[in-house]
Scaffold this motif. Structure first.
Motif, PDB file in Angstrom:
ATOM      1  N   VAL A 195       0.860  -1.185   0.000  1.00  0.00           N
ATOM      2  CA  VAL A 195       0.000   0.000   0.000  1.00  0.00           C
ATOM      3  C   VAL A 195       0.899   1.239   0.000  1.00  0.00           C
ATOM      4  O   VAL A 195       2.064   1.165   0.420  1.00  0.00           O
ATOM      5  CB  VAL A 195      -0.961   0.024   1.211  1.00  0.00           C
ATOM      6  CG1 VAL A 195      -1.915  -1.155   1.148  1.00  0.00           C
ATOM      7  CG2 VAL A 195      -0.197   0.037   2.513  1.00  0.00           C
ATOM      8  N   LEU A 197      -6.558   5.554   4.209  1.00  0.00           N
ATOM      9  CA  LEU A 197      -7.065   5.125   2.918  1.00  0.00           C
ATOM     10  C   LEU A 197      -8.203   4.127   3.115  1.00  0.00           C
ATOM     11  O   LEU A 197      -8.125   3.251   3.980  1.00  0.00           O
ATOM     12  CB  LEU A 197      -5.955   4.470   2.090  1.00  0.00           C
ATOM     13  CG  LEU A 197      -4.655   5.266   1.933  1.00  0.00           C
ATOM     14  CD1 LEU A 197      -3.649   4.477   1.101  1.00  0.00           C
ATOM     15  CD2 LEU A 197      -4.920   6.632   1.322  1.00  0.00           C
ATOM     16  N   TYR A 242     -10.615   1.336   1.109  1.00  0.00           N
ATOM     17  CA  TYR A 242     -10.759   0.518  -0.092  1.00  0.00           C
ATOM     18  C   TYR A 242     -12.123  -0.173  -0.077  1.00  0.00           C
ATOM     19  O   TYR A 242     -12.469  -0.851   0.896  1.00  0.00           O
ATOM     20  CB  TYR A 242      -9.657  -0.533  -0.161  1.00  0.00           C
ATOM     21  CG  TYR A 242      -8.267   0.034  -0.353  1.00  0.00           C
ATOM     22  CD1 TYR A 242      -7.703   0.130  -1.629  1.00  0.00           C
ATOM     23  CD2 TYR A 242      -7.512   0.480   0.737  1.00  0.00           C
ATOM     24  CE1 TYR A 242      -6.420   0.642  -1.811  1.00  0.00           C
ATOM     25  CE2 TYR A 242      -6.242   0.997   0.569  1.00  0.00           C
ATOM     26  CZ  TYR A 242      -5.699   1.076  -0.714  1.00  0.00           C
ATOM     27  OH  TYR A 242      -4.433   1.591  -0.883  1.00  0.00           O
ATOM     28  N   HIS A 280     -14.270  -5.349  -3.911  1.00  0.00           N
ATOM     29  CA  HIS A 280     -14.192  -5.553  -5.361  1.00  0.00           C
ATOM     30  C   HIS A 280     -13.867  -7.019  -5.615  1.00  0.00           C
ATOM     31  O   HIS A 280     -12.820  -7.513  -5.181  1.00  0.00           O
ATOM     32  CB  HIS A 280     -13.117  -4.656  -5.975  1.00  0.00           C
ATOM     33  CG  HIS A 280     -13.151  -4.611  -7.469  1.00  0.00           C
ATOM     34  ND1 HIS A 280     -12.786  -5.683  -8.255  1.00  0.00           N
ATOM     35  CD2 HIS A 280     -13.522  -3.620  -8.321  1.00  0.00           C
ATOM     36  CE1 HIS A 280     -12.907  -5.365  -9.533  1.00  0.00           C
ATOM     37  NE2 HIS A 280     -13.356  -4.110  -9.602  1.00  0.00           N
ATOM     38  N   GLY A 340     -10.501  -7.578  -7.203  1.00  0.00           N
ATOM     39  CA  GLY A 340      -9.346  -6.895  -6.643  1.00  0.00           C
ATOM     40  C   GLY A 340      -8.551  -7.760  -5.701  1.00  0.00           C
ATOM     41  O   GLY A 340      -8.953  -8.875  -5.342  1.00  0.00           O
ATOM     42  N   PHE A 390     -10.672  -6.537  -2.451  1.00  0.00           N
ATOM     43  CA  PHE A 390     -10.827  -5.081  -2.356  1.00  0.00           C
ATOM     44  C   PHE A 390     -10.238  -4.404  -3.593  1.00  0.00           C
ATOM     45  O   PHE A 390      -9.406  -4.977  -4.307  1.00  0.00           O
ATOM     46  CB  PHE A 390     -10.149  -4.557  -1.088  1.00  0.00           C
ATOM     47  CG  PHE A 390     -10.813  -5.022   0.172  1.00  0.00           C
ATOM     48  CD1 PHE A 390     -11.923  -4.361   0.674  1.00  0.00           C
ATOM     49  CD2 PHE A 390     -10.351  -6.151   0.836  1.00  0.00           C
ATOM     50  CE1 PHE A 390     -12.550  -4.805   1.826  1.00  0.00           C
ATOM     51  CE2 PHE A 390     -10.970  -6.601   1.988  1.00  0.00           C
ATOM     52  CZ  PHE A 390     -12.083  -5.929   2.478  1.00  0.00           C
ATOM     53  N   GLY A 391     -10.686  -3.175  -3.834  1.00  0.00           N
ATOM     54  CA  GLY A 391     -10.268  -2.457  -5.014  1.00  0.00           C
ATOM     55  C   GLY A 391      -8.766  -2.238  -5.084  1.00  0.00           C
ATOM     56  O   GLY A 391      -8.070  -2.189  -4.064  1.00  0.00           O
ATOM     57  N   GLU A 392      -8.288  -2.062  -6.301  1.00  0.00           N
ATOM     58  CA  GLU A 392      -6.865  -1.823  -6.520  1.00  0.00           C
ATOM     59  C   GLU A 392      -6.438  -0.464  -5.973  1.00  0.00           C
ATOM     60  O   GLU A 392      -5.322  -0.288  -5.491  1.00  0.00           O
ATOM     61  CB  GLU A 392      -6.561  -1.882  -8.022  1.00  0.00           C
ATOM     62  CG  GLU A 392      -5.090  -1.750  -8.375  1.00  0.00           C
ATOM     63  CD  GLU A 392      -4.282  -2.993  -8.014  1.00  0.00           C
ATOM     64  OE1 GLU A 392      -3.101  -2.824  -7.648  1.00  0.00           O
ATOM     65  OE2 GLU A 392      -4.823  -4.106  -8.097  1.00  0.00           O
ATOM     66  N   HIS A 393      -7.365   0.510  -6.003  1.00  0.00           N
ATOM     67  CA  HIS A 393      -7.064   1.864  -5.580  1.00  0.00           C
ATOM     68  C   HIS A 393      -8.085   2.325  -4.537  1.00  0.00           C
ATOM     69  O   HIS A 393      -9.216   1.836  -4.518  1.00  0.00           O
ATOM     70  CB  HIS A 393      -7.062   2.811  -6.782  1.00  0.00           C
ATOM     71  CG  HIS A 393      -6.150   2.381  -7.878  1.00  0.00           C
ATOM     72  ND1 HIS A 393      -4.783   2.484  -7.794  1.00  0.00           N
ATOM     73  CD2 HIS A 393      -6.420   1.810  -9.097  1.00  0.00           C
ATOM     74  CE1 HIS A 393      -4.235   2.006  -8.896  1.00  0.00           C
ATOM     75  NE2 HIS A 393      -5.200   1.597  -9.696  1.00  0.00           N
ATOM     76  N   PRO A 394      -7.714   3.268  -3.669  1.00  0.00           N
ATOM     77  CA  PRO A 394      -8.646   3.738  -2.636  1.00  0.00           C
ATOM     78  C   PRO A 394      -9.897   4.366  -3.248  1.00  0.00           C
ATOM     79  O   PRO A 394      -9.816   5.065  -4.262  1.00  0.00           O
ATOM     80  CB  PRO A 394      -7.837   4.783  -1.870  1.00  0.00           C
ATOM     81  CG  PRO A 394      -6.415   4.490  -2.183  1.00  0.00           C
ATOM     82  CD  PRO A 394      -6.399   3.926  -3.559  1.00  0.00           C
ATOM     83  N   SER A 395     -11.024   4.116  -2.617  1.00  0.00           N
ATOM     84  CA  SER A 395     -12.271   4.767  -3.021  1.00  0.00           C
ATOM     85  C   SER A 395     -12.473   6.073  -2.280  1.00  0.00           C
ATOM     86  O   SER A 395     -13.309   6.886  -2.662  1.00  0.00           O
ATOM     87  CB  SER A 395     -13.459   3.842  -2.767  1.00  0.00           C
ATOM     88  OG  SER A 395     -13.545   3.515  -1.398  1.00  0.00           O
TER      89      SER A 395
END
Length: 333
Positions: free
Chosen positions: A157, A203, A205, A208, A211, A215-220
């Motif tokens: 991260v 952050l 996440y 996803h 992912g 979880f997602g690849e990038h922060p939401s």
């Protein structure tokens, strides 16, 4: 005989000096105990002593706790002051304690800080310096006391994680900031709408299916947060709770209402924009003074459970005011 008579006074003086030093230290502990019991009186009035932190008298320095609701088991992460491999503890509903070491994906035993432990789906996550590793939750659940747990994967991260939790299906991971000893990048220092400057980031996440570890690849979302944050949880109502501590001074538990958090545009994380929000004085709804050296927290059915490192053999202070126990307390929404 003459040789003994020459060395005896030295021994006596040295022993007297040690005894005097111990007496001074003990007196200091008692005074600090009185001070903590006074400043933290509202905490003790509302809090419930739950159970003893595992390993607290065997060199373990606890950093986080997390409740596995399906297994009805508490997880504890932390480190050993003598730099032996850092353990994970499980505490069952009946009080049974199981201790495990962790083997990293590349094969060596984990000797990290154990800053945070949490779980999501089939995984248990444990922080490492650049992110976290994943353990098989089912394997952990059936592991016997003394078994070594094999990490199945790793995720990096874009910050040095100091706390982490999965709450309401969101993965939160944040950093610790202290101006002198643990400075964060200047790009993380943000001026809040309420006027103060926050020096750290949190952050978030979103889940996803495709992912990493669900979880997602990038922060939401990105949250700007104060310094000295040691732990985090989310209440059933959605409020964000942070524990803040540094040194032997009183610690704090602060509760923020993210629904009131002002949007600060976007924050760029690894080339991807995420909405930025501020946890500042305008969004803080409650503050509770708690005993020194508070660490990880978790919310279970509307009660915040608090771990503390002050009663470890490394610090000792907490042994004089009940710091060897997990306490829980309700939040006033």
């Amino acid at each position: 005989m003459s040789g003994k008579s020459k060395t005896l006074p030295t021994i006596v003086v040295a022993s007297a000096g040690i005894a005097a030093g111990a007496a001074v230290a003990f007196t200091g502990f008692l005074l600090k105990r009185r001070a903590v019991r006074t400043t933290c009186k509202p905490f003790y009035a509302e809090a419930t002593r739950r159970f003893k932190i595992p390993g607290i008298s065997e060199g373990f320095v606890p950093q986080d706790l997390f409740y596995l609701s399906d297994e009805q088991t508490w997880l504890f992460s932390g480190y050993l002051a003598n730099r032996r491999p850092s353990p994970i503890y499980q505490v069952g509903a009946d009080g049974t304690v199981r201790r495990h070491e962790v083997r990293l994906p590349e094969g060596s035993l984990y000797r990290g800080h154990g800053a945070a432990v949490t779980a999501a789906g089939p995984f248990v996550f444990l922080t490492v310096r650049d992110g976290f590793i994943a353990l098989d939750r089912a394997e952990l659940a059936k592991a016997a006391d003394g078994d070594v747990l094999q990490a199945t994967g790793h995720r990096a991260v874009p910050l040095m994680p100091a706390f982490m939790t999965v709450q309401k299906d969101m993965l939160y991971i944040g950093e610790f900031s202290h101006r002198l000893f643990y400075p964060t990048p200047k790009s993380h220092w943000l001026r809040c709408p309420s006027g103060e400057t926050n020096p750290a980031l949190l952050l978030a996440y979103a889940p996803h299916d495709g992912g990493p570890f669900g979880f997602g690849e990038h922060p939401s979302a990105v949250y700007s947060i104060p310094g000295n944050v040691q732990g985090m949880c989310v209440t059933p109502e959605g409020n964000i709770v942070l524990s803040l501590a540094w040194g032997f001074g009183d610690a704090e538990v602060r509760i923020y209402d993210p629904a009131q958090a002002k949007r600060g545009g976007s924050y760029l994380v690894e080339g991807h924009k995420a909405p930025l929000y501020f946890l500042d004085e305008a969004t803080r709804v409650e503050t509770l003074t708690v005993p020194p050296m508070a660490e990880g927290i978790d919310d279970v059915n509307g009660e915040v459970y608090l771990a503390n490192e002050a009663a470890s053999n490394l610090y000792l202070l907490g042994k004089f005011y009940g710091g060897q126990y997990v306490y829980s307390f309700p939040t006033r929404e």
